[in-house]
Motif scaffolding. Structure first.
Motif, mmCIF file in Angstrom:
data_model
loop_
_atom_site.group_PDB
_atom_site.id
_atom_site.type_symbol
_atom_site.label_atom_id
_atom_site.label_comp_id
_atom_site.label_asym_id
_atom_site.label_seq_id
_atom_site.Cartn_x
_atom_site.Cartn_y
_atom_site.Cartn_z
ATOM 1 N N LYS A 103 27.148 -28.243 20.853
ATOM 2 C CA LYS A 103 28.573 -28.117 20.564
ATOM 3 C C LYS A 103 28.832 -26.936 19.634
ATOM 4 O O LYS A 103 29.792 -26.177 19.803
ATOM 5 N N ASN A 104 27.960 -26.742 18.642
ATOM 6 C CA ASN A 104 28.117 -25.633 17.693
ATOM 7 C C ASN A 104 27.910 -24.283 18.373
ATOM 8 O O ASN A 104 28.599 -23.304 18.068
ATOM 9 N N GLU A 107 31.015 -23.450 20.278
ATOM 10 C CA GLU A 107 32.094 -23.070 19.362
ATOM 11 C C GLU A 107 31.887 -21.644 18.862
ATOM 12 O O GLU A 107 32.844 -20.860 18.756
ATOM 13 N N THR A 108 30.651 -21.286 18.561
ATOM 14 C CA THR A 108 30.326 -19.926 18.124
ATOM 15 C C THR A 108 30.616 -18.919 19.228
ATOM 16 O O THR A 108 31.172 -17.840 18.979
ATOM 17 N N THR A 111 34.382 -18.414 19.456
ATOM 18 C CA THR A 111 34.944 -17.705 18.305
ATOM 19 C C THR A 111 34.548 -16.235 18.280
ATOM 20 O O THR A 111 35.356 -15.366 17.938
ATOM 21 N N SER A 129 37.669 -19.825 27.252
ATOM 22 C CA SER A 129 38.271 -21.064 26.744
ATOM 23 C C SER A 129 38.362 -22.124 27.836
ATOM 24 O O SER A 129 38.157 -23.309 27.578
ATOM 25 N N HIS A 133 36.612 -25.474 26.878
ATOM 26 C CA HIS A 133 37.511 -26.595 26.563
ATOM 27 C C HIS A 133 37.771 -27.518 27.750
ATOM 28 O O HIS A 133 37.900 -28.733 27.584
#
Length: 285
Positions: A103-104, A107-108, A111, A129, A133
């Motif tokens: 998950k991290n 997210e990285t 971003t 995205s 998502h």
């Protein structure tokens, strides 16, 4: 008479066909055009002895069939020696959950994603995205129409696909502004290129995107070790949702799987999770 290279380019999008066929014809040493089924089976057995995977075997047979289809269509050969040949080698379709993105990591990626071409930065951020998502397939992304994006309700509608169900998915709060800005840039692009399309995601020329092109676009000029795999992102999202104890049926509906068993393949047992943690924090040196 059309050349083999031109025939492949005109009829197939699969990469590597030319080199796969060349390896086969080289093996036959000038006898490929007149080869019989036994000669083709000999080549398949030769590949098996090289310990190639069942998937690679099937890809090779696929290319060989195309070669003989070409010879038939160009009237260089009347029969097709392996048209009805199918291999029984079992492909391992198990999901390697331990190799997916955490998950991290996702997210990285979301971003920090940057493209060298700033004119398509917004579009590519939208694509990334949707991969992360909503865990969409590339074909679902390129098939998404502007009319199916509802920013007021904060949701998108995904049409039924070949292997997935239709579904309505919520947008994240930060996606709504991102999509709005992209739509404004898209409007300017279409006015400039004098193009018209109903599809939400467009190329820099204002035309619809080919789903096979998404991986190439988002990995443009990136070193191989940094390449992003769209399908791996989708698989990672599924695995992470299940790891967070989300209900299997809810995840199934979100992803669009027609069978719960397809979703269940991404579940990780406690023993597998423990083994993954051991490998990550206490690797054998």
């Amino acid at each position: 008479m059309i050349a083999l290279d031109d025939y492949i380019k005109e009829n197939y999008r699969t990469t590597g066909l030319k080199s796969t066929i060349k390896r086969y014809t080289n093996y036959q040493n000038g006898k490929a055009k007149t080869a019989k089924l036994k000669d083709i089976l000999d080549y398949i057995n030769y590949l098996r002895k090289q310990n190639v995977s069942p998937k690679t075997l099937r890809n090779n047979l696929f290319a060989i069939k195309i070669y003989y289809r070409y010879l038939q269509e160009t009237e260089q050969r009347k029969d097709h020696p392996c048209q009805k040949l199918y291999l029984k080698d079992q492909i391992n379709r198990a999901i390697a959950v331990e190799k997916l993105y955490t998950k991290n990591q996702l997210e990285t990626l979301l971003t920090n994603y940057k493209t060298k071409n700033q004119s398509i930065q917004l579009r590519d951020e939208v694509i990334i995205s949707l991969l992360i998502h909503q865990a969409l397939l590339v074909k679902e992304i390129t098939s998404l129409k502007v009319a199916e994006v509802n920013l007021e309700k904060g949701e998108i509608f995904i049409e039924k696909g070949g292997k997935t169900n239709a579904r309505t998915l919520p947008l994240q709060a930060n996606q709504i502004l991102l999509f709005y800005n992209y739509l404004e840039a898209r409007k300017t692009l279409l006015e400039h290129t004098k193009k018209q399309t109903e599809y939400f995601i467009t190329s820099k020329y204002g035309t619809a995107l080919n789903p096979h092109g998404i991986s190439r676009l988002i990995n443009d000029k990136k070193p191989k070790e940094e390449h992003i795999q769209p399908l791996k992102i989708r698989q990672s999202v599924i695995a992470n949702l299940l790891k967070s104890n989300n209900d299997l049926r809810i995840v199934q509906v979100f992803i669009g799987h027609r069978r719960s068993s397809s979703t269940e393949e991404y579940k990780q047992t406690e023993l597998e999770a423990l083994q993954q943690a051991v490998n990550q924090y206490h690797p054998i040196k």
